[in-house]
Design a protein around this motif. Structure first.
Motif, PDB file in Angstrom:
ATOM      1  N   GLY A 100       0.816  -1.209   0.000  1.00  0.00           N
ATOM      2  CA  GLY A 100       0.000   0.000   0.000  1.00  0.00           C
ATOM      3  C   GLY A 100       0.846   1.253   0.000  1.00  0.00           C
ATOM      4  O   GLY A 100       0.577   2.211  -0.735  1.00  0.00           O
ATOM      5  N   LEU A 101       1.895   1.259   0.825  1.00  0.00           N
ATOM      6  CA  LEU A 101       2.787   2.414   0.886  1.00  0.00           C
ATOM      7  C   LEU A 101       3.507   2.597  -0.446  1.00  0.00           C
ATOM      8  O   LEU A 101       3.615   3.724  -0.959  1.00  0.00           O
ATOM      9  N   GLY A 102       3.998   1.506  -1.028  1.00  0.00           N
ATOM     10  CA  GLY A 102       4.690   1.600  -2.303  1.00  0.00           C
ATOM     11  C   GLY A 102       3.780   2.108  -3.409  1.00  0.00           C
ATOM     12  O   GLY A 102       4.196   2.915  -4.247  1.00  0.00           O
ATOM     13  N   LEU A 103       2.529   1.657  -3.409  1.00  0.00           N
ATOM     14  CA  LEU A 103       1.584   2.074  -4.437  1.00  0.00           C
ATOM     15  C   LEU A 103       1.269   3.563  -4.330  1.00  0.00           C
ATOM     16  O   LEU A 103       1.291   4.295  -5.336  1.00  0.00           O
ATOM     17  N   ILE A 104       1.007   4.034  -3.112  1.00  0.00           N
ATOM     18  CA  ILE A 104       0.625   5.436  -2.934  1.00  0.00           C
ATOM     19  C   ILE A 104       1.833   6.357  -3.069  1.00  0.00           C
ATOM     20  O   ILE A 104       1.765   7.396  -3.736  1.00  0.00           O
ATOM     21  N   VAL A 105       2.953   6.000  -2.434  1.00  0.00           N
ATOM     22  CA  VAL A 105       4.159   6.830  -2.559  1.00  0.00           C
ATOM     23  C   VAL A 105       4.612   6.865  -4.020  1.00  0.00           C
ATOM     24  O   VAL A 105       5.003   7.924  -4.535  1.00  0.00           O
ATOM     25  N   GLY A 106       4.551   5.717  -4.697  1.00  0.00           N
ATOM     26  CA  GLY A 106       4.918   5.693  -6.110  1.00  0.00           C
ATOM     27  C   GLY A 106       4.030   6.597  -6.940  1.00  0.00           C
ATOM     28  O   GLY A 106       4.510   7.309  -7.839  1.00  0.00           O
ATOM     29  N   ALA A 107       2.724   6.601  -6.642  1.00  0.00           N
ATOM     30  CA  ALA A 107       1.791   7.458  -7.379  1.00  0.00           C
ATOM     31  C   ALA A 107       2.055   8.933  -7.096  1.00  0.00           C
ATOM     32  O   ALA A 107       2.069   9.765  -8.022  1.00  0.00           O
ATOM     33  N   ALA A 167       6.618   3.401 -13.637  1.00  0.00           N
ATOM     34  CA  ALA A 167       7.693   3.315 -12.646  1.00  0.00           C
ATOM     35  C   ALA A 167       7.127   3.412 -11.232  1.00  0.00           C
ATOM     36  O   ALA A 167       7.569   2.690 -10.322  1.00  0.00           O
ATOM     37  N   GLY A 168       6.125   4.267 -11.033  1.00  0.00           N
ATOM     38  CA  GLY A 168       5.491   4.377  -9.729  1.00  0.00           C
ATOM     39  C   GLY A 168       4.672   3.163  -9.344  1.00  0.00           C
ATOM     40  O   GLY A 168       4.301   3.003  -8.178  1.00  0.00           O
ATOM     41  N   TYR A 169       4.374   2.303 -10.310  1.00  0.00           N
ATOM     42  CA  TYR A 169       3.580   1.086 -10.088  1.00  0.00           C
ATOM     43  C   TYR A 169       4.452  -0.151  -9.889  1.00  0.00           C
ATOM     44  O   TYR A 169       3.935  -1.234  -9.607  1.00  0.00           O
ATOM     45  N   MET A 170       5.774  -0.008 -10.013  1.00  0.00           N
ATOM     46  CA  MET A 170       6.652  -1.175 -10.020  1.00  0.00           C
ATOM     47  C   MET A 170       6.742  -1.866  -8.664  1.00  0.00           C
ATOM     48  O   MET A 170       7.013  -3.064  -8.603  1.00  0.00           O
ATOM     49  N   GLY A 171       6.539  -1.150  -7.570  1.00  0.00           N
ATOM     50  CA  GLY A 171       6.530  -1.817  -6.268  1.00  0.00           C
ATOM     51  C   GLY A 171       5.418  -2.838  -6.185  1.00  0.00           C
ATOM     52  O   GLY A 171       5.589  -3.944  -5.660  1.00  0.00           O
ATOM     53  N   MET A 172       4.252  -2.477  -6.748  1.00  0.00           N
ATOM     54  CA  MET A 172       3.103  -3.379  -6.751  1.00  0.00           C
ATOM     55  C   MET A 172       3.266  -4.493  -7.771  1.00  0.00           C
ATOM     56  O   MET A 172       2.593  -5.516  -7.694  1.00  0.00           O
ATOM     57  N   SER A 173       4.177  -4.310  -8.726  1.00  0.00           N
ATOM     58  CA  SER A 173       4.303  -5.251  -9.845  1.00  0.00           C
ATOM     59  C   SER A 173       5.539  -6.134  -9.769  1.00  0.00           C
ATOM     60  O   SER A 173       5.763  -6.925 -10.675  1.00  0.00           O
ATOM     61  N   LEU A 174       6.348  -5.984  -8.710  1.00  0.00           N
ATOM     62  CA  LEU A 174       7.559  -6.799  -8.646  1.00  0.00           C
ATOM     63  C   LEU A 174       7.942  -7.166  -7.211  1.00  0.00           C
ATOM     64  O   LEU A 174       8.079  -8.347  -6.896  1.00  0.00           O
ATOM     65  N   THR A 175       8.113  -6.188  -6.335  1.00  0.00           N
ATOM     66  CA  THR A 175       8.749  -6.465  -5.045  1.00  0.00           C
ATOM     67  C   THR A 175       7.800  -6.721  -3.886  1.00  0.00           C
ATOM     68  O   THR A 175       8.204  -7.289  -2.877  1.00  0.00           O
ATOM     69  N   TRP A 176       6.541  -6.302  -3.983  1.00  0.00           N
ATOM     70  CA  TRP A 176       5.692  -6.286  -2.789  1.00  0.00           C
ATOM     71  C   TRP A 176       5.476  -7.676  -2.186  1.00  0.00           C
ATOM     72  O   TRP A 176       5.484  -7.837  -0.960  1.00  0.00           O
ATOM     73  N   HIS A 177       5.285  -8.691  -3.040  1.00  0.00           N
ATOM     74  CA  HIS A 177       4.929  -9.999  -2.483  1.00  0.00           C
ATOM     75  C   HIS A 177       6.137 -10.759  -1.938  1.00  0.00           C
ATOM     76  O   HIS A 177       5.999 -11.833  -1.366  1.00  0.00           O
ATOM     77  N   TRP A 178       7.327 -10.191  -2.110  1.00  0.00           N
ATOM     78  CA  TRP A 178       8.512 -10.704  -1.429  1.00  0.00           C
ATOM     79  C   TRP A 178       8.745  -9.951  -0.123  1.00  0.00           C
ATOM     80  O   TRP A 178       9.676 -10.278   0.616  1.00  0.00           O
ATOM     81  N   GLY A 179       7.951  -8.916   0.148  1.00  0.00           N
ATOM     82  CA  GLY A 179       8.238  -7.999   1.238  1.00  0.00           C
ATOM     83  C   GLY A 179       7.384  -8.174   2.479  1.00  0.00           C
ATOM     84  O   GLY A 179       6.735  -9.209   2.683  1.00  0.00           O
ATOM     85  N   LEU A 180       7.375  -7.127   3.298  1.00  0.00           N
ATOM     86  CA  LEU A 180       6.777  -7.199   4.628  1.00  0.00           C
ATOM     87  C   LEU A 180       5.264  -7.366   4.606  1.00  0.00           C
ATOM     88  O   LEU A 180       4.679  -7.786   5.608  1.00  0.00           O
ATOM     89  N   SER A 181       4.608  -7.019   3.494  1.00  0.00           N
ATOM     90  CA  SER A 181       3.156  -7.181   3.414  1.00  0.00           C
ATOM     91  C   SER A 181       2.767  -8.355   2.516  1.00  0.00           C
ATOM     92  O   SER A 181       1.634  -8.434   2.041  1.00  0.00           O
ATOM     93  N   SER A 182       3.685  -9.283   2.289  1.00  0.00           N
ATOM     94  CA  SER A 182       3.433 -10.463   1.462  1.00  0.00           C
ATOM     95  C   SER A 182       2.216 -11.239   1.976  1.00  0.00           C
ATOM     96  O   SER A 182       2.232 -11.781   3.076  1.00  0.00           O
ATOM     97  N   SER A 183       1.154 -11.283   1.181  1.00  0.00           N
ATOM     98  CA  SER A 183      -0.075 -11.953   1.620  1.00  0.00           C
ATOM     99  C   SER A 183       0.153 -13.433   1.900  1.00  0.00           C
ATOM    100  O   SER A 183      -0.261 -13.952   2.931  1.00  0.00           O
ATOM    101  N   ALA A 184       0.816 -14.115   0.964  1.00  0.00           N
ATOM    102  CA  ALA A 184       1.058 -15.546   1.154  1.00  0.00           C
ATOM    103  C   ALA A 184       2.006 -15.790   2.324  1.00  0.00           C
ATOM    104  O   ALA A 184       1.762 -16.666   3.163  1.00  0.00           O
ATOM    105  N   ALA A 212      -4.088  -0.844  -9.721  1.00  0.00           N
ATOM    106  CA  ALA A 212      -3.622   0.471 -10.177  1.00  0.00           C
ATOM    107  C   ALA A 212      -4.668   1.563  -9.970  1.00  0.00           C
ATOM    108  O   ALA A 212      -4.382   2.736 -10.207  1.00  0.00           O
ATOM    109  N   ILE A 213      -5.861   1.198  -9.514  1.00  0.00           N
ATOM    110  CA  ILE A 213      -6.950   2.181  -9.399  1.00  0.00           C
ATOM    111  C   ILE A 213      -6.560   3.392  -8.552  1.00  0.00           C
ATOM    112  O   ILE A 213      -6.763   4.539  -8.979  1.00  0.00           O
ATOM    113  N   PRO A 214      -5.989   3.216  -7.350  1.00  0.00           N
ATOM    114  CA  PRO A 214      -5.595   4.412  -6.585  1.00  0.00           C
ATOM    115  C   PRO A 214      -4.520   5.232  -7.299  1.00  0.00           C
ATOM    116  O   PRO A 214      -4.549   6.463  -7.258  1.00  0.00           O
ATOM    117  N   LEU A 215      -3.568   4.564  -7.938  1.00  0.00           N
ATOM    118  CA  LEU A 215      -2.526   5.279  -8.670  1.00  0.00           C
ATOM    119  C   LEU A 215      -3.126   6.087  -9.815  1.00  0.00           C
ATOM    120  O   LEU A 215      -2.709   7.230 -10.065  1.00  0.00           O
TER     121      LEU A 215
END
Length: 485
Positions: free
Chosen positions: A123-130, A155-172, A444-447
Motif C-alpha cells: 500500500g505504501l509503495g503504491l501510494i508513494v509511487g503514485a 515506474a510508480g507502479y513497479m513496487g506493486m508489480s515486482l517487489t511487494w509480495h517478497w516484502g513485509l506485506s506479502s499476503s502468502a 492500479a486504481i488508486p494510482l
C-alpha cells in the motif's frame, strides 16, 4: 551545423507500439473485471462442462468469500495512504523529486522508490509511487524537462508489480505465518511457516535486490527520446501557481513567503473552539493511544522476533504509526476519509473477483489448470511453474492471499513431493502474483486517481515491462538455489 534527432532504439519502438495499441483497446478496470467474469465462465463451460445454473450459483456463492481478507487489503492500502500523505513524508518527496536532472533519471528514481517502499508495504509503495510520479511530472513540466509521463506512472507502479509480495506485506508469506490458518486446518502443513523461511530468507532478499536492478535497467532502456516524450500536461491540467510548489521553491531559493495571517471575517470559522472541538483535536488523547499501539507492536517483535509479522500485526502497526504522526484524532480521521475515497474502485471490484474465484473453484476449473501445470514440473522447474501458475491466476483473481488460499495447498503438496522447501514454493508463487499486475489494472486504481491517468494511457508500457521482465524471471527462478543460503 544542424543536429539530427537520434532514432528510437528497438526497445523504445516496442514500448511506443505497445502503448499505441493498448491505448486504443484497453477497457476501464471495472469493465475488465466484468469481461474476465465472462471469460472464466466460458472456460469453465468448455473445460468442465458446467451449465448456466452451476456457473451462476458458483459465481453467487463466491461473491462474498473475500470479505475478511478484502477488508485487510483495504486497510493496508488506506493506512499506508494516510502515512504517505503526512506533511513530513510529503516534504521528503518534495526534496527527492528535485534530485534528477533528466527525464530518465526521474523515471529511475520513481521506480527505485516505488520498489523499495513496496517491499515495506504494498500500500505504501503504491501510494508513494503514485505521489512521486505525479509530483515529478509536475516539477518536470515547470522546469521544462522532458519526461514521458505514462512510463513515469509505470515506474510508480513497479513496487506493486515486482517487489511487494517478497516484502513485509506479502499476503502468502504472512498468511502462512498466521496461527490456525486455512492450510493448518486442512492438514496441508502441521504448523505455521515463519517469515524467516520466506520474507526474511536470503533467497527472497537476493531476488528482491537483483530484480530491482534489472527493472531499473529496463526502465532506463524504455525511456523514449526527449522528442517523443509526452509530459503530464497531455493527460491532466497542472496548476503552476500551486501554493506548495511556490513555498518550496522560495525555501530552496532562501526567500520567505511568510505573510500576516488573514483575519477571519464575521460569519466565518468560529475563532473560539468549543469543548467538542478541543476533544476532537486533543493531541494528548490521540498521541497516547498511538504510542501505546506502537509500543505494543515493538514489544511483539522484541519478544517473538521477525516471525511475529502477519497481516493483523502489519495493519495494526501502520494504523498506530499514522495516528502517531497526526496525533490529532480528527486530522487522522479526515485523512482516512480521503484515503477510503481513493480505494472505492477496489472495494467495488473485490466482490466481483471473489465471484470469479467462485466460478473457478465451484466448477473445478482452477484444479484442472493447477494440476496440469504442476504435473509437468520437475524439482528444477517447479519454481518456474509456480510463478507461471500464479501469474495466470492473478489475471482472473488479483488478490495475492485470495489466490494463495485457492492453489496454495496443491502447490505446497506438489512442492514437498518434489523435495522443494515450502518457503521456496511460496516465494516463487509470490513473484508470479506480483508480475502480472503489469497486465491486470485492478490494483492500479488508486494510482490512476492520484496521477490523473486512465488505465489505457499507461498500461501499454506496463505490459511492455511485463514482457521484458519475463525472460529474466524465468532464468533467475530456475538457476537461483534456495538451499545455498
Amino acid at each position: 551545423m544542424s543536429s539530427t534527432n537520434p532514432d528510437p532504439t528497438a526497445i523504445q519502438k516496442f514500448g511506443q507500439a505497445m502503448s499505441a495499441r493498448v491505448e486504443r483497446w484497453m477497457p476501464s478496470p471495472f469493465l475488465f473485471a466484468i469481461i474476465l467474469t465472462y471469460i472464466a465462465a466460458i472456460a469453465a463451460f468448455l473445460s468442465e462442462g458446467a451449465g448456466a445454473t452451476e456457473l451462476a450459483l458458483s459465481w453467487f456463492g463466491g461473491f462474498w468469500d473475500l470479505l475478511q481478507f478484502g477488508m485487510q487489503m483495504v486497510l493496508i492500502l488506506v493506512t499506508a495512504f494516510v502515512v504517505a500523505y503526512h506533511p513530513w513524508v510529503k516534504a521528503v518527496i518534495d526534496r527527492l523529486i528535485r534530485i534528477p536532472n533528466s527525464g530518465r533519471q526521474s523515471i529511475l528514481l520513481v521506480g527505485f522508490v516505488s520498489m523499495v517502499t513496496g517491499w515495506i508495504s504494498w500500500g505504501l509503495g503504491l501510494i508513494v509511487g503514485a505521489i512521486f510520479a505525479r509530483e515529478m511530472g509536475e516539477l518536470a513540466d515547470r522546469k521544462g524537462m522532458a519526461v514521458h509521463y505514462p512510463l513515469l506512472c509505470v515506474a510508480g507502479y513497479m513496487g506493486m508489480s515486482l517487489t511487494w509480495h517478497w516484502g513485509l506485506s506479502s499476503s502468502a508469506g504472512l498468511l502462512m505465518n498466521t496461527p490456525g490458518n486455512v492450510f493448518i486446518e486442512q492438514g496441508v502443513v502441521d504448523a505455521v511457516i515463519s517469515t524467516t523461511a520466506t520474507i526474511f530468507h536470503p533467497y527472497a532478499l537476493t531476488l528482491t535486490g537483483v530484480s530491482i536492478v534489472y527493472a531499473l535497467i529496463v526502465l532506463y532502456l524504455l525511456s523514449p527520446p526527449k522528442e517523443n516524450a509526452r509530459g503530464i500536461t497531455e493527460y491532466m491540467d497542472v496548476d503552476h501557481d500551486d501554493e506548495e510548489f511556490t513555498e518550496q521553491e522560495d525555501l530552496d531559493a532562501g526567500t520567505s513567503t511568510d505573510e500576516e495571517p488573514d483575519v477571519v471575517a464575521d460569519g466565518g470559522e468560529d475563532a473560539t473552539p468549543t469543548p467538542a472541538d478541543r476533544i476532537n483535536n486533543n493531541k494528548i488523547l490521540g498521541g497516547l493511544i498511538a504510542l501505546t499501539g506502537v509500543g505494543v507492536t515493538a514489544y511483539t517483535f522484541l519478544t517473538e522476533g521477525l516471525g511475529a509479522l502477519d497481516l493483523n500485526v502489519l495493519n495494526f502497526g501502520f494504523m498506530m504509526i499514522g495516528l502517531a504522526l497526526y496525533t490529532s484524532p480528527i486530522d487522522y480521521l479526515e485523512e482516512f476519509y480521503d484515503a477510503v475515497e481513493s480505494s472505492a474502485g477496489i472495494i467495488l471490484q473485490f466482490p466481483f473477483y471473489a465471484g470469479i474465484i467462485g466460478i473457478m473453484t465451484g466448477t473445478g476449473l482452477v484444479n484442472t489448470v493447477t494440476e496440469f501445470l504442476i504435473s509437468i514440473a520437475t524439482p528444477q522447474t517447479f519454481p518456474v511453474i509456480a510463478w507461471i501458475t500464479a501469474g495466470i491466476l492473478n489475471i482472473f483473481v488479483p488478490s495475492g492471499g485470495g489466490e494463495w488460499t485457492i492453489i496454495g495447498g496443491s502447490m505446497l503438496e506438489a512442492g514437498q513431493a518434489l523435495g522443494v522447501e515450502p518457503g521456496h514454493t511460496i516465494m516463487a508463487y509470490a513473484v508470479g502474483d506480483a508480475h502480472t499486475n503489469l497486465f491486470q489494472p485492478f490494483w492500479a486504481i488508486p494510482l490512476l486517481a492520484i496521477t490523473g491517468m486512465r488505465a489505457r494511457d499507461m498500461f501499454g508500457y506496463a505490459i511492455t515491462m511485463l514482457i521484458l521482465l519475463t525472460p529474466y524471471l524465468a532464468v533467475i527462478l530456475f538457476v537461483l538455489p534456495y538451499n545455498a543460503f
